[in-house]
Design a protein around this motif. Structure first.
Motif, PDB file in Angstrom:
ATOM      1  N   ASN A   1      56.503  89.245  68.806  1.00 29.24           N
ATOM      2  CA  ASN A   1      55.725  89.723  67.655  1.00 29.24           C
ATOM      3  C   ASN A   1      55.080  88.492  67.056  1.00 29.24           C
ATOM      4  OD1 ASN A   1      56.419  92.342  68.086  1.00 29.24           O
ATOM      5  ND2 ASN A   1      58.088  92.448  66.474  1.00 29.24           N
ATOM      6  N   PHE A   2      53.492  88.805  66.524  1.00 27.77           N
ATOM      7  CA  PHE A   2      52.944  87.825  65.665  1.00 27.77           C
ATOM      8  C   PHE A   2      52.428  88.418  64.408  1.00 27.77           C
ATOM      9  CE2 PHE A   2      48.523  86.262  64.683  1.00 27.77           C
ATOM     10  CZ  PHE A   2      48.991  84.735  64.795  1.00 27.77           C
ATOM     11  N   ASP A   3      52.609  87.841  63.217  1.00 26.48           N
ATOM     12  CA  ASP A   3      52.294  88.268  62.146  1.00 26.48           C
ATOM     13  C   ASP A   3      51.425  87.242  61.557  1.00 26.48           C
ATOM     14  OD1 ASP A   3      54.120  86.334  61.312  1.00 26.48           O
ATOM     15  OD2 ASP A   3      55.331  87.747  59.973  1.00 26.48           O
ATOM     16  N   ALA A   4      50.644  86.482  62.065  1.00 32.26           N
ATOM     17  CA  ALA A   4      49.588  85.352  61.351  1.00 32.26           C
ATOM     18  C   ALA A   4      50.534  84.263  60.619  1.00 32.26           C
ATOM     19  CB  ALA A   4      48.398  85.887  60.655  1.00 32.26           C
ATOM     20  N   TRP A   5      51.711  83.856  61.098  1.00 34.27           N
ATOM     21  CA  TRP A   5      52.445  82.856  60.758  1.00 34.27           C
ATOM     22  C   TRP A   5      53.143  83.076  59.458  1.00 34.27           C
ATOM     23  CZ3 TRP A   5      46.975  82.514  62.017  1.00 34.27           C
ATOM     24  CH2 TRP A   5      47.089  81.930  63.189  1.00 34.27           C
ATOM     25  N   GLY A   6      53.595  84.238  59.519  1.00 38.52           N
ATOM     26  CA  GLY A   6      54.424  84.626  58.390  1.00 38.52           C
ATOM     27  C   GLY A   6      53.642  84.947  56.920  1.00 38.52           C
ATOM     28  N   GLY A   7      52.191  85.144  57.202  1.00 37.45           N
ATOM     29  CA  GLY A   7      51.159  85.251  56.082  1.00 37.45           C
ATOM     30  C   GLY A   7      51.160  84.105  55.494  1.00 37.45           C
ATOM     31  N   ALA A   8      51.076  82.969  56.091  1.00 35.26           N
ATOM     32  CA  ALA A   8      50.888  81.540  55.296  1.00 35.26           C
ATOM     33  C   ALA A   8      49.716  81.205  55.044  1.00 35.26           C
ATOM     34  CB  ALA A   8      51.499  80.554  56.202  1.00 35.26           C
ATOM     35  N   PHE A   9      48.657  81.943  55.737  1.00 35.90           N
ATOM     36  CA  PHE A   9      47.183  81.644  55.514  1.00 35.90           C
ATOM     37  C   PHE A   9      46.662  82.624  54.396  1.00 35.90           C
ATOM     38  CE2 PHE A   9      48.290  79.128  59.078  1.00 35.90           C
ATOM     39  CZ  PHE A   9      47.558  77.843  58.976  1.00 35.90           C
ATOM     40  N   GLY A  10      47.260  83.581  53.952  1.00 41.98           N
ATOM     41  CA  GLY A  10      46.966  84.354  53.067  1.00 41.98           C
ATOM     42  C   GLY A  10      47.256  86.036  53.532  1.00 41.98           C
ATOM     43  N   SER A  11      47.617  86.974  52.780  1.00 43.95           N
ATOM     44  CA  SER A  11      47.876  88.289  53.153  1.00 43.95           C
ATOM     45  C   SER A  11      46.579  88.730  53.588  1.00 43.95           C
ATOM     46  CB  SER A  11      48.247  88.917  51.838  1.00 43.95           C
ATOM     47  OG  SER A  11      47.375  88.949  50.807  1.00 43.95           O
ATOM     48  N   ASP A  12      45.396  88.608  53.373  1.00 43.46           N
ATOM     49  CA  ASP A  12      44.298  89.082  53.798  1.00 43.46           C
ATOM     50  C   ASP A  12      43.933  88.644  55.352  1.00 43.46           C
ATOM     51  OD1 ASP A  12      43.533  86.487  53.099  1.00 43.46           O
ATOM     52  OD2 ASP A  12      41.674  87.232  52.668  1.00 43.46           O
ATOM     53  N   ILE A  13      44.418  88.094  56.158  1.00 40.34           N
ATOM     54  CA  ILE A  13      44.383  87.350  57.265  1.00 40.34           C
ATOM     55  C   ILE A  13      45.038  88.459  58.315  1.00 40.34           C
ATOM     56  CG2 ILE A  13      44.685  85.835  59.355  1.00 40.34           C
ATOM     57  CD1 ILE A  13      43.128  84.603  56.846  1.00 40.34           C
ATOM     58  N   SER A  14      43.978  89.051  58.886  1.00 39.92           N
ATOM     59  CA  SER A  14      44.619  90.300  59.848  1.00 39.92           C
ATOM     60  C   SER A  14      45.267  89.594  61.450  1.00 39.92           C
ATOM     61  CB  SER A  14      43.330  91.183  60.375  1.00 39.92           C
ATOM     62  OG  SER A  14      42.133  90.454  60.887  1.00 39.92           O
ATOM     63  N   PHE A  15      45.972  90.374  61.889  1.00 42.97           N
ATOM     64  CA  PHE A  15      46.614  89.975  62.975  1.00 42.97           C
ATOM     65  C   PHE A  15      46.926  91.093  63.884  1.00 42.97           C
ATOM     66  CE2 PHE A  15      49.884  90.671  59.645  1.00 42.97           C
ATOM     67  CZ  PHE A  15      50.589  91.717  60.510  1.00 42.97           C
ATOM     68  N   LYS A  16      46.541  92.320  63.908  1.00 39.05           N
ATOM     69  CA  LYS A  16      47.065  93.261  64.600  1.00 39.05           C
ATOM     70  C   LYS A  16      46.413  93.415  66.038  1.00 39.05           C
ATOM     71  CE  LYS A  16      48.251  96.914  61.205  1.00 39.05           C
ATOM     72  NZ  LYS A  16      48.102  98.123  60.628  1.00 39.05           N
ATOM     73  N   LEU A  17      45.279  92.824  66.065  1.00 41.19           N
ATOM     74  CA  LEU A  17      44.542  92.689  67.423  1.00 41.19           C
ATOM     75  C   LEU A  17      45.036  91.370  68.220  1.00 41.19           C
ATOM     76  CD1 LEU A  17      40.615  93.290  65.973  1.00 41.19           C
ATOM     77  CD2 LEU A  17      42.338  94.890  67.447  1.00 41.19           C
ATOM     78  N   ASP A  18      45.249  90.363  67.512  1.00 37.96           N
ATOM     79  CA  ASP A  18      45.870  89.152  68.078  1.00 37.96           C
ATOM     80  C   ASP A  18      47.312  89.674  68.713  1.00 37.96           C
ATOM     81  OD1 ASP A  18      44.076  87.253  67.206  1.00 37.96           O
ATOM     82  OD2 ASP A  18      45.002  86.805  65.443  1.00 37.96           O
ATOM     83  N   ASN A  19      48.105  90.510  67.914  1.00 37.78           N
ATOM     84  CA  ASN A  19      49.324  90.737  68.727  1.00 37.78           C
ATOM     85  C   ASN A  19      49.464  91.657  69.674  1.00 37.78           C
ATOM     86  OD1 ASN A  19      52.240  90.794  68.075  1.00 37.78           O
ATOM     87  ND2 ASN A  19      52.333  92.734  67.196  1.00 37.78           N
ATOM     88  N   ALA A  20      48.065  92.301  70.156  1.00 40.63           N
ATOM     89  CA  ALA A  20      47.891  93.013  71.315  1.00 40.63           C
ATOM     90  C   ALA A  20      47.371  92.199  72.584  1.00 40.63           C
ATOM     91  CB  ALA A  20      47.315  94.319  71.200  1.00 40.63           C
TER      92      ALA A  20
END
Length: 401
Positions: free
Chosen positions: A174-193
């Motif tokens: 699973n990937f969640d954009a580094w635990g949201g470290a770069f901001g809550s607005d950083i999307s990651f759903k496409l990255d996770n796939a």
């Protein structure tokens, strides 16, 4: 028991039977309790015992082979590679394009490179960037794939390649954009796939691992050991209520390692919360390079960062590995930020190494020379990539192999 080869058991039982056959009469004469048992009947019983024991031995050996078959192995990065992958920068990361073009150009001289692009515009921009540096986007070693994604850091959201009895499989953690470290607005759903998409392109099976983690925090020696930073995988923003004991069990299960080495600590300004590929790197099965603050670096000898690096070196050395310290010999200022000249985020490929440069000859040249000594049979290329470093990483972070 399981470590003794089956053929040795067969030999033992074979000579045992020969002895019994030759001495059956003598045994019968000396053992009154067997007087009424015929010699042939005794032999039959002995053979039954022998066959039973042989079946048990073969069954045990089969179980050992089955265990070996089910054991995973993650190859070391210096092992021969089929290809390297990248996700080309999109609109928000346009300033990284020339760096990506230089990286792709070098890789394509040695091996295949697969480049993902999100849209026709990104594809056109990528081709232009390659042409702008004098490279050929139609190079036979460059493969283009239209795949949706969110960022240009494929090391972390991309596949983890695992061998299972020499069968290549992909793991999708699973990937969640580094635990949201770069901001809550950083999307990651496409990255996770993305690992699923890569698996479909390669026709390789994908295993889903329900744990948040990034490949940039995993260093493998290709056999029995993984080194990682507990501060990353144990981050509550990634994995809530996750403990070291469970993490060790999970890592051994999914990667087939027997030795899990945790370092700990978050260097100043590191939003990944301490990815191992900026701190400690394997350069051989028993050798690890570990970062070191110096009197020339912005991290002082008595700083928190120095303590993190020194503790990492101590832990790894106590685990039985040869530790080489990689000195930070200076720092640079870029876009109102100060960076230590940390060259650890190198990429190893078939016959080459790419190293992130800092545009400072006083530190770039000695660093290139050191890394040439770490990888004596590879060409070492140094690319200035301050724009990448300012965004949080280097060439290793941008690529996936």
């Amino acid at each position: 028991f399981k470590h003794i080869k089956t053929q040795n058991y067969v030999k033992i039982f074979y000579y045992f039977i020969l002895y019994i056959n030759k001495n059956t009469t003598k045994i019968l004469k000396n053992m009154k309790m067997l007087e009424k048992i015929s010699e042939n009947k005794l032999k039959r019983k002995i053979w039954i015992i022998f066959i039973t024991l042989l079946i048990l031995v073969m069954s045990n050996n089969s179980q050992a082979n089955e265990f070996k078959y089910q054991t995973n192995r993650v190859p070391a990065e210096w092992e021969p590679q089929e290809a390297i992958w990248m996700q080309w920068p999109g609109y928000w990361e346009k300033n990284l394009e020339i760096t990506f073009a230089k990286i792709a150009d070098i890789i394509s001289r040695y091996e295949k490179i697969h480049i993902l692009y999100h849209s026709k515009q990104i594809y056109a921009d990528a081709q232009k960037a390659l042409r702008d540096i004098g490279a050929d986007p139609e190079n036979k070693n460059i493969y283009w794939h239209k795949v949706p994604y969110d960022n240009a850091w494929m090391r972390d959201n991309g596949p983890i390649y695992v061998l299972n009895n020499n069968e290549l499989r992909i793991q999708n953690w699973n990937f969640d954009a580094w635990g949201g470290a770069f901001g809550s607005d950083i999307s990651f759903k496409l990255d996770n796939a993305v690992p699923d998409k890569v698996g479909a392109i390669l026709d390789v099976a994908v295993d889903h691992i329900d744990i948040v983690h990034e490949r940039g925090n995993l260093e493998f020696n290709g056999s029995d050991t993984v080194i990682l930073n507990w501060s990353t995988i144990g981050d509550p923003s990634r994995n809530l209520n996750y403990d070291k004991q469970q993490a060790e069990l999970d890592l051994k299960k999914h990667f087939g390692v027997t030795n899990v080495i945790f370092i700990e600590g978050i260097p100043d300004g590191d939003l990944t919360k301490g990815h191992i590929d900026g701190i400690a790197r394997f350069i051989g099965p028993k050798s690890v390079v570990v970062l070191q603050c110096t009197t020339e670096s912005s991290c002082r000898l008595d700083s928190k960062d120095a303590e993190i690096y020194n503790n990492a070196a101590k832990i790894i050395k106590e685990a039985g590995f040869n530790v080489i310290r990689e000195p930070i010999e200076g720092f640079v200022n870029y876009n109102n930020q100060t960076f230590d000249t940390n060259y650890m985020n190198w990429l190893v490929g078939n016959g080459f190494v790419i190293v992130p440069g800092f545009g400072n000859p006083d530190t770039d040249i000695p660093a290139k020379s050191r890394i040439e000594s770490y990888f004596p049979n590879r060409d070492v290329h140094l690319i200035e990539m301050l724009s990448s470093w300012a965004a949080g990483g280097g060439v290793h972070c941008h690529t996936n192999d």
